[in-house]
Motif scaffolding. Structure first.
Motif, PDB file in Angstrom:
ATOM      1  N   ILE A 156     -26.917  -6.407 -22.058  1.00 55.16           N
ATOM      2  CA  ILE A 156     -26.118  -6.401 -23.280  1.00 55.16           C
ATOM      3  C   ILE A 156     -24.646  -6.497 -22.895  1.00 55.16           C
ATOM      4  CG2 ILE A 156     -25.502  -5.115 -25.367  1.00 55.16           C
ATOM      5  CD1 ILE A 156     -28.433  -6.078 -25.323  1.00 55.16           C
ATOM      6  N   TYR A 157     -23.928  -7.386 -23.583  1.00 56.50           N
ATOM      7  CA  TYR A 157     -22.503  -7.609 -23.350  1.00 56.50           C
ATOM      8  C   TYR A 157     -21.717  -7.459 -24.647  1.00 56.50           C
ATOM      9  CZ  TYR A 157     -23.285  -9.690 -18.729  1.00 56.50           C
ATOM     10  OH  TYR A 157     -23.617  -9.906 -17.409  1.00 56.50           O
ATOM     11  N   LEU A 158     -20.451  -7.125 -24.496  1.00 53.54           N
ATOM     12  CA  LEU A 158     -19.501  -7.185 -25.600  1.00 53.54           C
ATOM     13  C   LEU A 158     -18.666  -8.449 -25.400  1.00 53.54           C
ATOM     14  CD1 LEU A 158     -17.909  -5.498 -27.949  1.00 53.54           C
ATOM     15  CD2 LEU A 158     -16.226  -5.324 -26.139  1.00 53.54           C
ATOM     16  N   PHE A 159     -18.553  -9.274 -26.439  1.00 53.97           N
ATOM     17  CA  PHE A 159     -17.717 -10.469 -26.403  1.00 53.97           C
ATOM     18  C   PHE A 159     -16.482 -10.234 -27.264  1.00 53.97           C
ATOM     19  CE2 PHE A 159     -20.394 -14.435 -25.232  1.00 53.97           C
ATOM     20  CZ  PHE A 159     -20.937 -13.776 -24.150  1.00 53.97           C
ATOM     21  N   ASN A 160     -15.299 -10.460 -26.695  1.00 48.54           N
ATOM     22  CA  ASN A 160     -14.056 -10.446 -27.458  1.00 48.54           C
ATOM     23  C   ASN A 160     -13.643 -11.900 -27.658  1.00 48.54           C
ATOM     24  OD1 ASN A 160     -11.574 -10.107 -28.617  1.00 48.54           O
ATOM     25  ND2 ASN A 160     -10.576  -9.339 -26.784  1.00 48.54           N
ATOM     26  N   MET A 161     -13.852 -12.413 -28.852  1.00 50.71           N
ATOM     27  CA  MET A 161     -13.541 -13.804 -29.161  1.00 50.71           C
ATOM     28  C   MET A 161     -12.187 -13.941 -29.852  1.00 50.71           C
ATOM     29  SD  MET A 161     -17.381 -15.006 -30.206  1.00 50.71           S
ATOM     30  CE  MET A 161     -17.745 -13.567 -31.191  1.00 50.71           C
ATOM     31  N   LYS A 162     -11.397 -12.880 -29.776  1.00 47.10           N
ATOM     32  CA  LYS A 162     -10.070 -12.875 -30.380  1.00 47.10           C
ATOM     33  C   LYS A 162      -9.058 -13.533 -29.443  1.00 47.10           C
ATOM     34  CE  LYS A 162     -10.825  -8.565 -32.903  1.00 47.10           C
ATOM     35  NZ  LYS A 162     -10.567  -9.067 -34.259  1.00 47.10           N
ATOM     36  N   GLU A 163      -7.937 -13.915 -30.004  1.00 43.97           N
ATOM     37  CA  GLU A 163      -6.839 -14.509 -29.237  1.00 43.97           C
ATOM     38  C   GLU A 163      -5.917 -13.439 -28.663  1.00 43.97           C
ATOM     39  OE1 GLU A 163      -6.269 -17.626 -28.341  1.00 43.97           O
ATOM     40  OE2 GLU A 163      -8.073 -18.368 -29.328  1.00 43.97           O
ATOM     41  N   HIS A 164      -6.353 -12.179 -28.694  1.00 42.35           N
ATOM     42  CA  HIS A 164      -5.579 -11.095 -28.098  1.00 42.35           C
ATOM     43  C   HIS A 164      -6.527 -10.016 -27.582  1.00 42.35           C
ATOM     44  CE1 HIS A 164      -6.012 -10.272 -32.425  1.00 42.35           C
ATOM     45  NE2 HIS A 164      -6.237  -9.031 -32.034  1.00 42.35           N
ATOM     46  N   GLU A 165      -6.005  -9.171 -26.736  1.00 40.63           N
ATOM     47  CA  GLU A 165      -6.770  -8.091 -26.110  1.00 40.63           C
ATOM     48  C   GLU A 165      -7.157  -7.029 -27.141  1.00 40.63           C
ATOM     49  OE1 GLU A 165      -5.685  -5.999 -22.100  1.00 40.63           O
ATOM     50  OE2 GLU A 165      -4.489  -5.078 -23.699  1.00 40.63           O
ATOM     51  N   ILE A 166      -8.312  -6.411 -26.930  1.00 46.29           N
ATOM     52  CA  ILE A 166      -8.654  -5.199 -27.677  1.00 46.29           C
ATOM     53  C   ILE A 166      -8.621  -4.048 -26.676  1.00 46.29           C
ATOM     54  CG2 ILE A 166      -9.908  -6.336 -29.546  1.00 46.29           C
ATOM     55  CD1 ILE A 166     -12.524  -5.682 -28.159  1.00 46.29           C
ATOM     56  N   GLN A 167      -8.187  -2.877 -27.142  1.00 46.68           N
ATOM     57  CA  GLN A 167      -7.908  -1.783 -26.223  1.00 46.68           C
ATOM     58  C   GLN A 167      -8.784  -0.569 -26.472  1.00 46.68           C
ATOM     59  OE1 GLN A 167      -4.300  -2.034 -27.945  1.00 46.68           O
ATOM     60  NE2 GLN A 167      -3.464  -3.556 -26.574  1.00 46.68           N
ATOM     61  N   THR A 168      -8.939   0.213 -25.415  1.00 47.46           N
ATOM     62  CA  THR A 168      -9.660   1.489 -25.445  1.00 47.46           C
ATOM     63  C   THR A 168     -11.026   1.318 -26.112  1.00 47.46           C
ATOM     64  OG1 THR A 168      -7.471   2.486 -25.717  1.00 47.46           O
ATOM     65  CG2 THR A 168      -9.358   3.957 -25.850  1.00 47.46           C
ATOM     66  N   VAL A 169     -11.826   0.423 -25.587  1.00 48.39           N
ATOM     67  CA  VAL A 169     -13.112   0.073 -26.192  1.00 48.39           C
ATOM     68  C   VAL A 169     -14.175   1.103 -25.805  1.00 48.39           C
ATOM     69  CG1 VAL A 169     -14.892  -1.699 -26.384  1.00 48.39           C
ATOM     70  CG2 VAL A 169     -12.499  -2.370 -26.098  1.00 48.39           C
ATOM     71  N   LEU A 170     -14.799   1.678 -26.812  1.00 50.96           N
ATOM     72  CA  LEU A 170     -15.900   2.622 -26.638  1.00 50.96           C
ATOM     73  C   LEU A 170     -17.144   2.040 -27.289  1.00 50.96           C
ATOM     74  CD1 LEU A 170     -14.016   5.863 -27.694  1.00 50.96           C
ATOM     75  CD2 LEU A 170     -14.617   5.203 -25.372  1.00 50.96           C
ATOM     76  N   VAL A 171     -18.275   2.150 -26.612  1.00 52.81           N
ATOM     77  CA  VAL A 171     -19.543   1.650 -27.154  1.00 52.81           C
ATOM     78  C   VAL A 171     -20.576   2.753 -27.024  1.00 52.81           C
ATOM     79  CG1 VAL A 171     -21.359  -0.096 -26.972  1.00 52.81           C
ATOM     80  CG2 VAL A 171     -18.995  -0.700 -26.434  1.00 52.81           C
ATOM     81  N   SER A 172     -21.301   2.996 -28.097  1.00 56.80           N
ATOM     82  CA  SER A 172     -22.432   3.921 -28.030  1.00 56.80           C
ATOM     83  C   SER A 172     -23.682   3.136 -28.392  1.00 56.80           C
ATOM     84  CB  SER A 172     -22.171   5.097 -28.970  1.00 56.80           C
ATOM     85  OG  SER A 172     -23.015   5.158 -30.021  1.00 56.80           O
ATOM     86  N   SER A 173     -24.757   3.335 -27.605  1.00 57.70           N
ATOM     87  CA  SER A 173     -25.991   2.583 -27.833  1.00 57.70           C
ATOM     88  C   SER A 173     -27.158   3.541 -28.033  1.00 57.70           C
ATOM     89  CB  SER A 173     -26.286   1.648 -26.661  1.00 57.70           C
ATOM     90  OG  SER A 173     -26.625   2.378 -25.509  1.00 57.70           O
ATOM     91  N   SER A 174     -28.060   3.141 -28.918  1.00 58.70           N
ATOM     92  CA  SER A 174     -29.287   3.916 -29.131  1.00 58.70           C
ATOM     93  C   SER A 174     -30.337   2.997 -29.736  1.00 58.70           C
ATOM     94  CB  SER A 174     -29.034   5.112 -30.049  1.00 58.70           C
ATOM     95  OG  SER A 174     -28.602   4.684 -31.323  1.00 58.70           O
ATOM     96  N   GLY A 175     -31.583   3.423 -29.634  1.00 48.35           N
ATOM     97  CA  GLY A 175     -32.682   2.675 -30.216  1.00 48.35           C
ATOM     98  C   GLY A 175     -33.512   3.596 -31.093  1.00 48.35           C
ATOM     99  N   TYR A 176     -34.100   3.025 -32.144  1.00 49.73           N
ATOM    100  CA  TYR A 176     -34.948   3.819 -33.035  1.00 49.73           C
ATOM    101  C   TYR A 176     -35.948   2.901 -33.728  1.00 49.73           C
ATOM    102  CZ  TYR A 176     -31.828   1.947 -36.606  1.00 49.73           C
ATOM    103  OH  TYR A 176     -31.116   1.098 -37.406  1.00 49.73           O
ATOM    104  N   GLY A 177     -37.034   3.492 -34.188  1.00 54.67           N
ATOM    105  CA  GLY A 177     -38.046   2.723 -34.904  1.00 54.67           C
ATOM    106  C   GLY A 177     -39.391   3.379 -34.807  1.00 54.67           C
ATOM    107  N   GLN A 178     -40.436   2.614 -35.073  1.00 52.63           N
ATOM    108  CA  GLN A 178     -41.803   3.117 -35.012  1.00 52.63           C
ATOM    109  C   GLN A 178     -42.598   2.323 -33.992  1.00 52.63           C
ATOM    110  OE1 GLN A 178     -43.928   3.626 -38.647  1.00 52.63           O
ATOM    111  NE2 GLN A 178     -42.849   5.554 -38.980  1.00 52.63           N
ATOM    112  N   VAL A 179     -43.360   3.058 -33.197  1.00 56.42           N
ATOM    113  CA  VAL A 179     -44.265   2.461 -32.228  1.00 56.42           C
ATOM    114  C   VAL A 179     -45.617   3.143 -32.423  1.00 56.42           C
ATOM    115  CG1 VAL A 179     -44.779   2.124 -29.789  1.00 56.42           C
ATOM    116  CG2 VAL A 179     -42.406   1.997 -30.583  1.00 56.42           C
TER     117      VAL A 179
END
Length: 135
Positions: free
Chosen positions: A32-55
């Motif tokens: 999994i990647y984060l893409f910044n497609m903006k014409e300027h930098e984004i700062q102090t990037v935080l990502v939280s990931s989780s999964g949920y559902g039924q199995v």
């Protein structure tokens, strides 16, 4: 007062992407990647990931993982995490928070169950590989 509260602008030109990294012993490996497609930098990037559902008729929830990506330059990407294909039966959710022009923004990106497949891949900018992109 209410009139002084400015609405939060929508997050645009930022995406979460599931990328086929390589084949390893006949199996695809995904990341999994984060893409910044903006014409300027984004700062102090935080990502939280989780999964949920039924199995098999029971509720399943993965651990929540958090990542600090620092700053992401314009028109570039950062790797967040590898992901195992047995998680593709779940909703895979990524909350992304960052500063843009001194303003804190955030957005939730969710891969639906079964969305991450080789059939759903497209050629991706910046990275020169194929993957599944959500905005």
């Amino acid at each position: 007062m209410k009139k002084d509260i400015q609405p939060t602008p929508p997050v645009e030109d930022v995406a979460i992407v599931a990328v086929i990294e390589e084949e390893h012993q006949g199996e695809l490996e995904w990341s999994i990647y984060l893409f910044n497609m903006k014409e300027h930098e984004i700062q102090t990037v935080l990502v939280s990931s989780s999964g949920y559902g039924q199995v098999d008729g029971r509720d399943v929830k993965t651990s929540t993982l958090r990542y600090f990506l620092e700053d992401v330059p314009k028109l570039s990407f950062r790797k967040i995490e590898p992901i195992k294909d047995d998680l593709f039966v779940l909703h895979n959710e990524y909350w992304v928070s960052f500063y843009e022009n001194g303003r804190l923004l955030d957005k939730k990106f969710t891969f639906e169950p079964g969305q991450i497949t080789q059939e759903n891949t497209i050629p991706l900018p910046f990275i020169g590989k194929k993957g599944v992109l959500i905005r």
